[in-house]
Structures are given as C-alpha cells and as structure tokens.
Design an enzyme around this catalytic site. Sequence first.
Site, mmCIF file in Angstrom:
data_model
loop_
_atom_site.group_PDB
_atom_site.id
_atom_site.type_symbol
_atom_site.label_atom_id
_atom_site.label_comp_id
_atom_site.label_asym_id
_atom_site.label_seq_id
_atom_site.Cartn_x
_atom_site.Cartn_y
_atom_site.Cartn_z
ATOM 1 N N SER A 124 0.826 -1.206 0.000
ATOM 2 C CA SER A 124 0.000 0.000 0.000
ATOM 3 C C SER A 124 0.858 1.253 0.000
ATOM 4 C CB SER A 124 -0.925 -0.008 1.222
ATOM 5 O OG SER A 124 -1.683 1.186 1.297
ATOM 6 N N ALA A 131 2.357 1.874 -3.454
ATOM 7 C CA ALA A 131 1.372 2.412 -4.398
ATOM 8 C C ALA A 131 1.116 3.897 -4.143
ATOM 9 C CB ALA A 131 0.068 1.620 -4.292
ATOM 10 N N HIS A 132 1.010 4.274 -2.865
ATOM 11 C CA HIS A 132 0.801 5.689 -2.531
ATOM 12 C C HIS A 132 1.993 6.537 -2.970
ATOM 13 C CE1 HIS A 132 -2.486 4.210 0.017
ATOM 14 N NE2 HIS A 132 -2.903 5.451 0.092
ATOM 15 N N GLU A 133 3.192 6.026 -2.738
ATOM 16 C CA GLU A 133 4.394 6.780 -3.107
ATOM 17 C C GLU A 133 4.501 6.899 -4.622
ATOM 18 O OE1 GLU A 133 7.532 9.133 -2.796
ATOM 19 O OE2 GLU A 133 6.350 8.402 -1.090
ATOM 20 N N MET A 170 2.369 9.819 -5.658
ATOM 21 C CA MET A 170 3.008 11.092 -5.322
ATOM 22 C C MET A 170 4.192 11.373 -6.250
ATOM 23 S SD MET A 170 1.183 12.379 -3.012
ATOM 24 C CE MET A 170 2.213 13.799 -2.655
#
Length: 613
Positions: free
Chosen positions: A546, A549-551, A554
Amino acid sequence: MATPTANGGYATTEGTLHVSKPFRDNKSKKMRAVVTFHPRKSHFDTSNEASGTNEFRGFFTLFWISMFLFTVQTYITSFETHGYALSMGFATMFSRDAVTLALSDLLLVATTGLCVPFAKAVSKGWIRYYWVGVIIQHVFQTLVLVVAVTWTFNRQWPWVQSGFLTLHSLVMIMKMHSYMTVNGYLQWVRTRAKDTFGRMSEATEEYGGIDQAISVARQKRYEEEAPSVLTTGQNTTEIGTPVIQTPSEMNRSSTELTNDTNISTRNNDENGPLRHYTDPSTAAALRKRLNAISAGERSENRDEGKRDQDMKENANIVNEAVKNGDVKRSGDATPSPSVTSTSIPDRDPAYALKYHPDAHIAALAKEYVDLDSELVSAGPAQVRWPENISLKNFVVYQLIPTLVYELEYPRTDRIRPIYVFEKTTAFMGSFALLYTVTESFIIPLTPTPDQSFFRSLLDLALPFMIAYLLLFYIIFECICNGFAELSYFADRQFYEDWWNSTSWDEFSRKWNKPVHTFLLRHVYASTLSTYPISRFTAMFLTFLLSAAAHELVMTVVTKKIRMYLFVMQLAQIPMILVSRAPFIKRNKLMGNVVFWLGLYAGFPLLCVAYVAY
C-alpha cells in the site's frame, strides 16, 4: 437476527446476506475467510433508516449550511477584491488536454477486457493457472501500469491529470487481478474436484459401484434421522409419537425424494390414514421444526422439558395450518407416498456419500462437496463456474463499485431515477465547493522553500481537511452509490464510521472499504495462507504494498522521488502496535483526538514536504 438459508446464505430483516464461499489455498488447502457481500446502505444515504434516526443528524445539516455560507462569503470577498467571484485558473489547468486524457482512459478501460479471453482459456484448460496463468497475469498487470505511468510523464500533464490516470490505472489493475485470480483459482478447484470424484468412484467399487454406495449412504442417513417422521391420531390434530420408515420407503429414488414437497405423517397403525400438508410454507416450517427436534433427540444433553416444548411448538404449527385450511385429511385428497423431512436436496447424488459408513468414502465425499460448492455462488441465482465468464458479466463487474470479484452479488430489483438524480446533484454541488476551496485557499497558499514551515502548516491545515472531507463524500457517497444504483448493486457499504476511529488500523479498515477488502483478500489473506509467515508479517507486507502504491502516485504527481509518504505509511505500523496497549484502548476519547490531530497535520505536512522540499 440471521437464519440460515438453503443456498448457504443468511436471511435477515434487510434481505439475504450472501456469504462468500471459503477461499481454499492451492497448497495447504487451508480454509480461510474472505469478503462477504449483502444488502447494506451507506451512512449518509438519505434512505438509510439508521442515519435518519441518528442523534447527531442535525450537525450534518449544520455542516452543509456552514459550507454554503462559507462559499458565498468567499465569492463576495473575491468579487469585492478582484472584480470576479471565482478565478478559473484551476479549471484551465485540469481541463488541459482533456480529450487526450479521456481517450487514454477509455483505452485503459478497454484493455481490461483482455481478461475475458484469458479467463476463457483458463476455464477450457488451455492455460494452467498455477503457475503459467499467474505469470501471464502479473506480467500483463505490470505492463499496464508501466505504460500508464510512462504515458503521463511523456504528456507532461499537470498534477490533476497525472494523478487521475495513475489512480484509475491502479483501480483497473486491482479489478483485473481479482477477476483473473478468482477465475484461475476456480479452475484449480474444478480440477481438484474431478480428481477427488475419481478417487471416490474407485473407493466405492468394493460396494458395487457409486450408485449402490449412494443407496447405502442414504439408508444410513435415514436410519439416523428417521425419528423426524411423526405420527398422529386418525381424527386429531395433536402430534403423536415418532415412528421409523420402512426400508422400502428409505430406498426411494433421489429424484422422487428431491421433487416431493409434501410431508406425510401416520398414526400408530402403520396402515392407518395419512394427513398431507400441501402448503409449501407450512411444509417448510414443519420440516424445520422436525429437523431441530430429531437433531436434539440424538443429543445426550437434551432434557425432557425442552423436548416437550419443541413438540408443543410443532403441534401449534400443525393446528394453525388446519385452521387456515392448509392441511388436508386423508379423505380430502389422494394420499401420496410419504417422505421424510430429511430428504436430500442434492444437486449431485454424490453429496449423499458424505453419510456413507466407510470413513474413507465419507471423507472423500465431504472434500468433493466442499470443492464443488465453491464453484457455485451463494446467491439466489446459483451461478456455477465457468458460466460466469462472458463479456457481459465482465462489463457489469466493471460498473459495480467493488474491487473484489464474485460469481454473484446481492442485487436490487430496480433503478431509482430520483436516487440517481439526488447523487448527481450532490456530486455537482460538492464538486463546486471543492473547487472553491482549492482555487481560493490551497493553490494561493502553495508553500515555497523561503516560507515559514510552521506557518505553511497552519495556513493549509483547515483547507486541506475541508477538501479531504468533500473529496471523500464525492467519491464514496456520490460516485460509488451512483454507479451502484445503475448496476443494481445492493451492498452500499463503501465506508464505515471512520470519523470515530481511535487508531490508524481502524481508520485504514473503515475509510476506504473497496481497497481494504481487496487488500484483505488478495494480499493479506493470500499471503498468510500461501507462505509460512505470521499475521504481523502479512500485515507488514500489506502495508508495504500500500505504501509503495501511494508513493508511486506522489512521484507521478510531483515528478519527484522523496519517499516521504512511503515512510509515513510504514510509520503507522508502530503507531498501531502502541494503540493496542490496554491503557490506550481504554481511553477511546484520547485515541480519537490523537487520530484527528494526526489527520489534520498529515495533509499539509505532505504538501509542504513534496512541494517545497
């Protein structure tokens, strides 16, 4: 209160709860729980009875009135200062290259249709899912993500377009992964079921073949459950004492037993007159009571008082049926052959072999039944794999706002135009508010390296929180509910009461249910059952994926690799462990305050870190 249904679900006051089949790992064959779907309404749905009686519902009205007044004040102040109510600079930015973005997204969605021929090839045995199919699946998913990210960089899109296409690519990849994984897994289940059936057939040869073994198994079951056949007096409606059926009655064909919906009872004289219960609902109610009694009488701990009480309740059912005319005496109709309440409604006669006296045959039959039942959906349509594999089924799945694929979902019976209009209007109004906040209070205050770090945090904390709340409402209440209504999807629990969270793990479970359910089934549970690891390790791997994926999002949005969000995501793990300490768990108010302070600080902190540094 929920009661079991014949198809493996549970009947509730809100409808039928469709419980997903157990997900069997292909190595350890260990059963593990998975996601369930049943009819539910979202918290802020105006048709939700629970929300309508919420003691704090007036505060929801207060929030929207306050947001309206805040927006009007913003427009008036802007008009007095600049001569216009709202600048269109942000609109010009996110509308740039809109046609190309739309075509790119359309191509992305169309590409997911390749999952259907892949699933077809798997179902026909042209591709063995474990492990050739798994490799093909992951290579394809990786290729889709790489192409999408590369395309956003090549187009030099602003952060809105880049973030949208990247996020939508991740959503499509999760949908494809669930679709291909479930269908591939069911190929393994069917193969294993065929193998088990073959071994079961070989084991029954010493009993004269599978047909003879089924007869033996049925007779054994009837001998155990025959007390459920009750007798009555000739001209009375009171329940008499139970008798056991004759062997000839027990050896009736499976077709006759399955199709017979009547229940017959006789008096103490085996040749006495019969009474026939011809109403299906009466028969079903009586059958349920009789099965409960017969099961209880075999229990060593069953007391006489409870047995008498059950007999009285059973008599009440029959007496009420007589009063309503649902029960006919032997002179009113031609008697039909009696049938026990334990008739086996088998889809496959081999199901009866679970009761065979040979333990080896019974074990193989149980394994076969468990495997075969996973190939059939638990809902009323009883969809059997691979009947679900079609382009139409996949298109409907794409429209349904869930990232977890099932053979069948709980469905509504119609589309409500007023409901769709309500969600569309709410979307447009909320988006106008979100645009106003972004245009007036976030973009003008975008931090720079020469600005005070703490001043930037204070300036952006409230606007970011308002924007987050509005974005949450737009996505999970308006868009998800709108698509759910158009696709007849009945489970509207796209979020839970995350605002009451007292820890970060509770927040991660509640605020985004579609992603949480995907991670639960396809990452956490899959990893836990496939590899010999602990629950903590599985949780860490889930957070790791997770966070990555978030990084990635960004990185695409800011065109920088800083790893700030990645570190903050993983930092939740020690915070979760601390929040589980007894003295913190007892103080829920303190936990909720800490949660909100962290959320308030997190958004502006990320903005300042990625933009200014």
